[in-house]
Design a protein around this motif. Structure first.
Motif, PDB file in Angstrom:
ATOM      1  N   SER A 114       8.418 -25.911  47.132  1.00 31.82           N
ATOM      2  CA  SER A 114       8.389 -24.666  46.360  1.00 31.82           C
ATOM      3  C   SER A 114       9.503 -24.696  45.322  1.00 31.82           C
ATOM      4  N   GLN A 115       9.423 -23.763  44.370  1.00 27.99           N
ATOM      5  CA  GLN A 115      10.418 -23.683  43.304  1.00 27.99           C
ATOM      6  C   GLN A 115      10.780 -22.226  43.048  1.00 27.99           C
ATOM      7  N   PHE A 116      12.016 -21.999  42.591  1.00 21.40           N
ATOM      8  CA  PHE A 116      12.453 -20.675  42.161  1.00 21.40           C
ATOM      9  C   PHE A 116      13.027 -20.820  40.767  1.00 21.40           C
ATOM     10  N   TRP A 117      12.439 -20.103  39.803  1.00 19.58           N
ATOM     11  CA  TRP A 117      12.846 -20.199  38.401  1.00 19.58           C
ATOM     12  C   TRP A 117      13.597 -18.941  38.003  1.00 19.58           C
ATOM     13  N   THR A 118      14.732 -19.108  37.357  1.00 16.99           N
ATOM     14  CA  THR A 118      15.472 -18.020  36.739  1.00 16.99           C
ATOM     15  C   THR A 118      15.361 -18.261  35.240  1.00 16.99           C
ATOM     16  N   VAL A 119      14.749 -17.300  34.527  1.00 15.91           N
ATOM     17  CA  VAL A 119      14.335 -17.553  33.152  1.00 15.91           C
ATOM     18  C   VAL A 119      14.849 -16.473  32.202  1.00 15.91           C
ATOM     19  N   ARG A 120      15.168 -16.931  30.996  1.00 15.82           N
ATOM     20  CA  ARG A 120      15.468 -16.022  29.892  1.00 15.82           C
ATOM     21  C   ARG A 120      14.712 -16.541  28.684  1.00 15.82           C
ATOM     22  N   GLY A 121      13.874 -15.704  28.132  1.00 13.97           N
ATOM     23  CA  GLY A 121      13.083 -16.096  26.971  1.00 13.97           C
ATOM     24  C   GLY A 121      11.668 -16.452  27.343  1.00 13.97           C
ATOM     25  N   PRO A 122      10.881 -16.878  26.354  1.00 15.60           N
ATOM     26  CA  PRO A 122       9.451 -17.112  26.597  1.00 15.60           C
ATOM     27  C   PRO A 122       9.168 -18.438  27.292  1.00 15.60           C
ATOM     28  N   VAL A 123       8.226 -18.368  28.244  1.00 13.09           N
ATOM     29  CA  VAL A 123       7.738 -19.537  28.975  1.00 13.09           C
ATOM     30  C   VAL A 123       6.225 -19.380  29.135  1.00 13.09           C
ATOM     31  N   LEU A 124       5.514 -20.484  29.111  1.00  9.02           N
ATOM     32  CA  LEU A 124       4.069 -20.493  29.298  1.00  9.02           C
ATOM     33  C   LEU A 124       3.760 -20.531  30.789  1.00  9.02           C
ATOM     34  N   VAL A 125       2.979 -19.561  31.258  1.00 12.45           N
ATOM     35  CA  VAL A 125       2.652 -19.456  32.681  1.00 12.45           C
ATOM     36  C   VAL A 125       1.134 -19.389  32.843  1.00 12.45           C
ATOM     37  N   GLY A 126       0.588 -20.334  33.569  1.00  4.60           N
ATOM     38  CA  GLY A 126      -0.832 -20.320  33.890  1.00  4.60           C
ATOM     39  C   GLY A 126      -1.024 -19.861  35.322  1.00  4.60           C
ATOM     40  N   VAL A 127      -2.003 -18.963  35.520  1.00  6.68           N
ATOM     41  CA  VAL A 127      -2.259 -18.411  36.857  1.00  6.68           C
ATOM     42  C   VAL A 127      -3.745 -18.539  37.156  1.00  6.68           C
ATOM     43  N   GLY A 128      -4.068 -19.150  38.292  1.00  7.64           N
ATOM     44  CA  GLY A 128      -5.456 -19.252  38.730  1.00  7.64           C
ATOM     45  C   GLY A 128      -5.886 -17.999  39.478  1.00  7.64           C
ATOM     46  N   GLU A 129      -7.159 -17.865  39.660  1.00  6.68           N
ATOM     47  CA  GLU A 129      -7.723 -16.713  40.377  1.00  6.68           C
ATOM     48  C   GLU A 129      -7.112 -16.605  41.776  1.00  6.68           C
ATOM     49  N   GLY A 130      -6.480 -15.462  42.070  1.00  8.30           N
ATOM     50  CA  GLY A 130      -5.872 -15.237  43.378  1.00  8.30           C
ATOM     51  C   GLY A 130      -4.655 -16.102  43.656  1.00  8.30           C
ATOM     52  N   ARG A 131      -4.075 -16.708  42.627  1.00 13.89           N
ATOM     53  CA  ARG A 131      -2.966 -17.650  42.813  1.00 13.89           C
ATOM     54  C   ARG A 131      -1.639 -17.108  42.294  1.00 13.89           C
ATOM     55  N   GLY A 132      -1.558 -15.775  42.134  1.00 15.01           N
ATOM     56  CA  GLY A 132      -0.308 -15.186  41.683  1.00 15.01           C
ATOM     57  C   GLY A 132      -0.379 -13.676  41.643  1.00 15.01           C
ATOM     58  N   ASN A 133       0.764 -13.062  41.312  1.00 13.59           N
ATOM     59  CA  ASN A 133       0.780 -11.601  41.219  1.00 13.59           C
ATOM     60  C   ASN A 133       0.345 -11.120  39.833  1.00 13.59           C
ATOM     61  N   LEU A 134      -0.018 -12.045  38.956  1.00 16.71           N
ATOM     62  CA  LEU A 134      -0.661 -11.717  37.687  1.00 16.71           C
ATOM     63  C   LEU A 134      -2.129 -12.092  37.807  1.00 16.71           C
ATOM     64  N   PRO A 135      -3.005 -11.420  37.041  1.00 17.71           N
ATOM     65  CA  PRO A 135      -4.418 -11.820  37.060  1.00 17.71           C
ATOM     66  C   PRO A 135      -4.590 -13.244  36.522  1.00 17.71           C
ATOM     67  N   ARG A 136      -5.728 -13.850  36.866  1.00 19.11           N
ATOM     68  CA  ARG A 136      -6.049 -15.170  36.322  1.00 19.11           C
ATOM     69  C   ARG A 136      -5.842 -15.136  34.818  1.00 19.11           C
ATOM     70  N   GLY A 137      -5.167 -16.154  34.288  1.00 20.35           N
ATOM     71  CA  GLY A 137      -4.949 -16.188  32.847  1.00 20.35           C
ATOM     72  C   GLY A 137      -3.888 -17.190  32.447  1.00 20.35           C
TER      73      GLY A 137
END
Length: 172
Positions: A114-137
């Protein structure tokens, strides 16, 4: 502009030589920054967006530095910075969006994968269906936030301050 990127699902694993057996898990010397190029990628229709998409770096000046290592020598913590613009293209229509994802991040690599990211600024995030707390996208997440990626790939984005840009909507 000094910013950093995490290439998330397209992040290539870079092998780094193991330190001597006597080295501690936290590096005491300042490791050099090294290039961390992002590879082009393709994602089938329905995986992130309704249509098939591809991403290709058109600006890639990302560098990384290992700031801590596990006892076995593998990276424990890695810092990323540098300019990155990824052209995300709808492979059917040819519509594209140039995503400036030049954020900065500190990524903690856990021994379970597993990984833990601490981020400042824009990053590209891909999320599969049911694979995150954001909708697929496919999103540009911009601001101050953390992202916890479980060993099985589930992504939890915790935005303290910032915004989400839905790239699928921009190239549909």
């Amino acid at each position: 502009m000094r910013r950093t990127i995490l290439a998330l699902t397209a992040l290539a694993t870079v092998s780094v030589g193991a330190p001597p057996a006597s080295a501690a898990s936290v590096s005491t010397d300042r490791a050099a920054w090294e290039p961390a190029p992002s590879a082009p990628w393709d994602v089938a229709a329905g995986v992130r967006c309704d249509v098939a998409v591809q991403g290709e770096p058109i600006v890639d000046e990302v560098v990384r530095r290992v700031t801590a290592r596990h006892p076995d020598g593998s990276p424990k913590q890695v810092a990323y910075k540098g300019d990155l613009v990824v052209r995300v293209t709808n492979t059917v229509s040819g519509a594209f969006y140039d995503a400036d994802v030049s954020g900065s991040a500190l990524v903690d690599h856990r021994t379970d994968g597993s990984q833990f990211w601490t981020v400042r600024g824009p990053v590209l995030v891909g999320v599969g269906e049911g694979r995150g707390n954001l909708p697929r996208g496919l999103y540009v997440v911009d601001g101050v936030y953390t992202m916890d990626i479980s060993a099985d790939g589930y992504k939890s984005v915790n935005l303290a301050h910032g915004s989400l840009t839905d790239i699928c909507d921009r190239i549909d």
